[in-house]
Design a protein around this motif. Structure first.
Motif, mmCIF file in Angstrom:
data_model
loop_
_atom_site.group_PDB
_atom_site.id
_atom_site.type_symbol
_atom_site.label_atom_id
_atom_site.label_comp_id
_atom_site.label_asym_id
_atom_site.label_seq_id
_atom_site.Cartn_x
_atom_site.Cartn_y
_atom_site.Cartn_z
ATOM 1 N N UNK A 61 84.178 40.446 9.891
ATOM 2 C CA UNK A 61 84.021 39.101 10.454
ATOM 3 C C UNK A 61 85.348 38.607 11.025
ATOM 4 N N UNK A 62 86.419 38.774 10.280
ATOM 5 C CA UNK A 62 87.755 38.332 10.696
ATOM 6 C C UNK A 62 88.158 38.985 12.013
ATOM 7 N N UNK A 63 87.989 40.291 12.095
ATOM 8 C CA UNK A 63 88.370 41.021 13.304
ATOM 9 C C UNK A 63 87.485 40.649 14.487
ATOM 10 N N UNK B 175 88.081 29.236 9.857
ATOM 11 C CA UNK B 175 87.933 27.783 9.778
ATOM 12 C C UNK B 175 86.541 27.347 10.239
ATOM 13 N N UNK B 176 86.043 27.983 11.295
ATOM 14 C CA UNK B 176 84.696 27.667 11.768
ATOM 15 C C UNK B 176 83.646 27.985 10.724
ATOM 16 N N UNK C 127 81.680 29.829 13.662
ATOM 17 C CA UNK C 127 80.492 29.001 13.453
ATOM 18 C C UNK C 127 79.223 29.808 13.703
ATOM 19 N N UNK C 128 79.223 30.608 14.762
ATOM 20 C CA UNK C 128 78.023 31.362 15.141
ATOM 21 C C UNK C 128 77.800 32.605 14.285
ATOM 22 N N UNK C 129 78.900 33.269 13.896
ATOM 23 C CA UNK C 129 78.763 34.566 13.233
ATOM 24 C C UNK C 129 78.536 34.477 11.726
ATOM 25 N N UNK C 130 78.995 33.411 11.094
ATOM 26 C CA UNK C 130 78.955 33.393 9.629
ATOM 27 C C UNK C 130 77.530 33.457 9.104
ATOM 28 N N UNK D 80 89.944 27.664 20.015
ATOM 29 C CA UNK D 80 88.595 27.172 20.312
ATOM 30 C C UNK D 80 87.586 28.320 20.263
ATOM 31 N N UNK D 81 87.919 29.429 20.932
ATOM 32 C CA UNK D 81 87.012 30.580 20.955
ATOM 33 C C UNK D 81 86.787 31.170 19.576
#
Length: 231
Positions: free
Chosen positions: A111-113, A145-146, A213-216, A206-207
């Motif tokens: 997820x981080x990458x 953070x998202x 937000x979308x991936x979690x 921002x990206x």
């Protein structure tokens, strides 16, 4: 506003977050040991230079696919100064452990990458002809953070605000952080700048945040998250 700590409990040890912090600090120590010429070569080889991608997309063979793609990952572990790396690692330390706890260690690393790549992509798209390397973990951390914003909006964050230290809901401090970066990025994009000009990668923030937000929710919660009964 500077976060000091949060009150969101976790149920596992954040090994990956600690590993990422240690790795980034070790790499920066290596950077600090280099002479100016060697450091410049390192940053231009492993940082994301938008102009290189622009040339590649025009069909030039000057840069290979690997030379264009690999820096989108390696740039996440390079930093320009002690303030740059320490600021990034502090945010990762505060918010990363709970996101890792939710996703699980391996999924959290992926997820981080994955958040870092579109974060860098967003920054590159602002000026494809820039010759200034983009680098830093802030895009990937923005993804963290998202994710935290989505998962724990009501968690409280102890925050240093000018001369005050107050508990603030996570959605306020992270929402403020996102809006501030969006407005700063918009102002930067509208400004007339030299192609060699660097600066804060607001659009990477921002990206990365939007990616998190979308991936979690796509990654989902790890199994056996609550190994012990509570209460």
């Amino acid at each position: 506003m500077l976060p000091i700590k949060d009150d969101q409990p976790r149920y596992s040890t954040p090994f990956v977050t600690w590993f990422l912090i240690a790795l980034n600090l070790l790499i920066f120590l290596f950077e600090a040991s280099l002479d100016a010429r060697s450091l410049n070569l390192l940053i231009h080889q492993f940082g994301v230079v938008p102009y290189h991608l622009s040339v590649f997309l025009r069909g030039s063979t000057r840069y290979s696919l690997g030379q264009v793609v690999v820096p989108f990952f390696t740039s996440l572990f390079l930093h320009g100064s002690w303030m740059h790396v320490l600021g990034n690692m502090w945010f990762l330390f505060i918010f990363g452990d709970n996101v890792e706890d939710y996703l699980g260690h391996f999924k959290y690393l992926i997820f981080y990458l994955l958040c870092g790549v579109p974060a860098m992509g967003a920054q590159v798209l602002v000026d494809l002809h820039s010759t200034a390397p983009a680098l830093g973990a802030s895009g990937a951390i923005a993804g963290v953070l998202g994710a935290y914003f989505v998962l724990y909006p009501k968690a409280r964050v102890l925050t240093w605000f000018f001369v005050f230290v107050v508990w603030v809901p996570a959605w306020i401090i992270l929402g403020y952080w996102f809006v501030l970066n969006f407005l700063s990025g918009t102002a930067t994009a509208l400004a007339v700048q030299s192609h060699a000009t660097g600066g804060v990668a607001f659009w990477a923030h921002v990206g990365g945040f939007i990616s998190g937000v979308l991936l979690v929710r796509v990654f989902g919660e790890r199994r056996m998250r609550y190994p012990y009964a509570v209460g």
